[in-house]
Every structure is written in C-alpha cells, then in structure tokens.
Design a protein around this motif. Sequence first.
Motif, PDB file in Angstrom:
ATOM      1  N   ASN A 276      52.600  61.090  33.904  1.00 51.29           N
ATOM      2  CA  ASN A 276      52.493  60.524  35.253  1.00 51.29           C
ATOM      3  C   ASN A 276      51.017  60.376  35.646  1.00 51.29           C
ATOM      4  N   PRO A 281      53.347  54.402  41.636  1.00 52.02           N
ATOM      5  CA  PRO A 281      54.655  54.767  41.076  1.00 52.02           C
ATOM      6  C   PRO A 281      55.127  53.729  40.054  1.00 52.02           C
ATOM      7  N   ASP A 320      60.095  52.287  42.713  1.00 52.34           N
ATOM      8  CA  ASP A 320      58.883  53.018  43.102  1.00 52.34           C
ATOM      9  C   ASP A 320      59.051  54.517  42.858  1.00 52.34           C
ATOM     10  N   TRP A 321      59.304  54.841  41.614  1.00 50.18           N
ATOM     11  CA  TRP A 321      59.740  56.188  41.221  1.00 50.18           C
ATOM     12  C   TRP A 321      58.599  56.972  40.588  1.00 50.18           C
ATOM     13  N   TYR A 322      58.522  58.242  40.946  1.00 51.53           N
ATOM     14  CA  TYR A 322      57.638  59.196  40.282  1.00 51.53           C
ATOM     15  C   TYR A 322      58.500  60.235  39.568  1.00 51.53           C
TER      16      TYR A 322
END
Length: 344
Positions: A276, A281, A320-322
């Motif tokens: 990450n 994101p 828009d994912w982390y």
Amino acid sequence: MQRLLSVALLLGACTLTPALANDTTAELGTGGLIFITTDQLKMKSEDLFVSPTLVKVTYEFENLTDKALDVLVAFPMPDIEGSGDFNVAVPDRESDNMFGFKTTFNGEPVEATLHQQAFAFNLDQTAALEALGIPLTPFGERTRELIQELDEDAIQKLLHLGLVIPMEYGDGNDNWTTYYEPVWTLKSTYSWEAHFAPGETAEVVHSYTPSVGGTVAVTFLAPPDEYGDRAADYKKKYCTDDSFIGAVKKTLASPEEYYSAPYYESWITYIWSTGNNWAGPIEDFSLTIDKGDAKNLVSFCWDGEVKKIGPTTFQMTAKDWYPPYGRELDILILDHIEPEGAGG
C-alpha cells in the motif's frame, strides 16, 4: 473504523495444540508486488484471485506525470526457517523459485532477479554456505544430502556459525546415526525495473502457487483448554460465525466428538498491507476467492457484499479501496472428505 463482516460461505455445498502438531503444516503468508517509489503512480485497478493452487494479481497503474518513470519493483517472499522438524508448506522444495513466481508487464514476460541471503542469529552467512557449495534453501533434500557429505572441519564451521544442529536417528536396534540439519533462515526477494511512459496506463500481472497450511481435522469446535481458545481465535482471524460453525456441527457423529467432522482445514494468508505505497486509493478493487470444490466450506473476513459467481467462487468489489489496516487476508477452507468407498 472498518467493520469486519463474517463471510461464512456455505453456498453450493492460530493456535495449534501439541496434540495436533504432527498432523499440522503451517502456511507462509505471501503477498503482492511492492513498488519502491510510487507517489507518482496511481493504481487504477487491482484484480486479486486466490485459490489453494493459484494466486494471481492483475494491476493497472497510471503514470500521473508528463515524464517517463523507471520504478524498482520487488516481490518479497516469506522468510523460511530451517529446523529439525520442518513442517511448513512450500510448493517446490527443490527449486529456488519455490512458489513458481511469474510476472508480465504489458503482456511481456519479466525476467526478475532473485536475491537470496542465509541468516543465522541475525548474521548474514550466505558466503559461508556458498563457499562450501551448499544451496541456500534450508529444507531441500539436496541441501541435506550435501551437508552430510561435508568433512569434519566444514561441519564444525557450520556448527560454530549456528547454521546446522546435530540430530540423532535410531533404527530401533540401538544403532544411532548423527545427521546435521540446516536451521538458517532464508530471505528471498525478486526484483525488476518497470518503465512507465508519460501518462501511460500499464498492466502488470503476477502469479504464483500459494503456501497452503492445514491440519487433518477440524480443530475449532473444542471448548477452551490449557492450550487456548481456538474458537475465539478462528472467529477473530477468519470471521467464523454461528451459521458456519452450525453447518460443521451438523456433520459430527455426536456433539462431543469435536474432531469427527468430515473435513480437514486448509489455511491461506495473503499479505496485502505491505504493497500500500502508491498514490491514493485503488480506484477499482476486485477480490475473487475459489474454495476448490463445491462441497468445501470457506470463511474469511470482508467488509461489504460478497457475491457467489460460480460453484466454488465468490467475488467482492470496492471503489477507492485501501487494504485494511492491521489485517491481512486470512482464508479458512474446510476440505470435504469423501467417505471410504464413495464413488464406487
């Protein structure tokens, strides 16, 4: 704070106790590619597929700048520690590429460089092993054979450096033989350079065979004991819920026979937190999990909707994912055991 939903998927069909140790194989957590400097790269999408036989990740990265970017990409493999009782799932023990790692960049195969070091007591002893012609993999049969062929001076050097330990094996007739078992820790990383043209969106695909641990019985139905509370551990790690546990209990010969369920456990861990480090994101994230057989059961944690897209596959998507902070993807698969004589 992220709310973790239980995903106990029955559609279509950790703490280990000493009593189970001989029937248990530990899994090694593997993950995705790491882009060393990525503040100018945006991940447009990630499509992650995880099954007991394959992990495949397809990325789309966009160069946000008006200049070409040359980025160092790494794939760190899990550390592997040798021991006299090596009981860890490694797909190919005799190969340097033990996980069958492959990568393509815009459809073309990538020639990655493998970096390996052998450590004992936090000291790099790679040169000592290479000088003796010993492979760096501490678990392969070839490694063990070559160590036994060394002369006394070489054995004493390996003992002095903490790279091997002596172990005695008997034949049942009071005849004992001393073997020297490798106990160093192997650290391995693949690396390669990726070139991103200005404004380009590039596709990166990498795949490998996962390390799948497990045990020969269902271990989380027993009540807490002096070794711990496996039910609580599994609920936290795999989000096993009442419906999942109830489905397993229905298969018991009697409520007290906790290990009589016709399943054995498989464990897969995918480490998604270390990668990450790109700009922002992931715009479009997709996760597909394949439990392997329609009769198998699977449980894992996910915050959101889970869709069944095939007899053995389940898909999750997010915008828009982390990767969730402090939690990796841990998957519990209960592999169904066919009764003896089934199928004719």
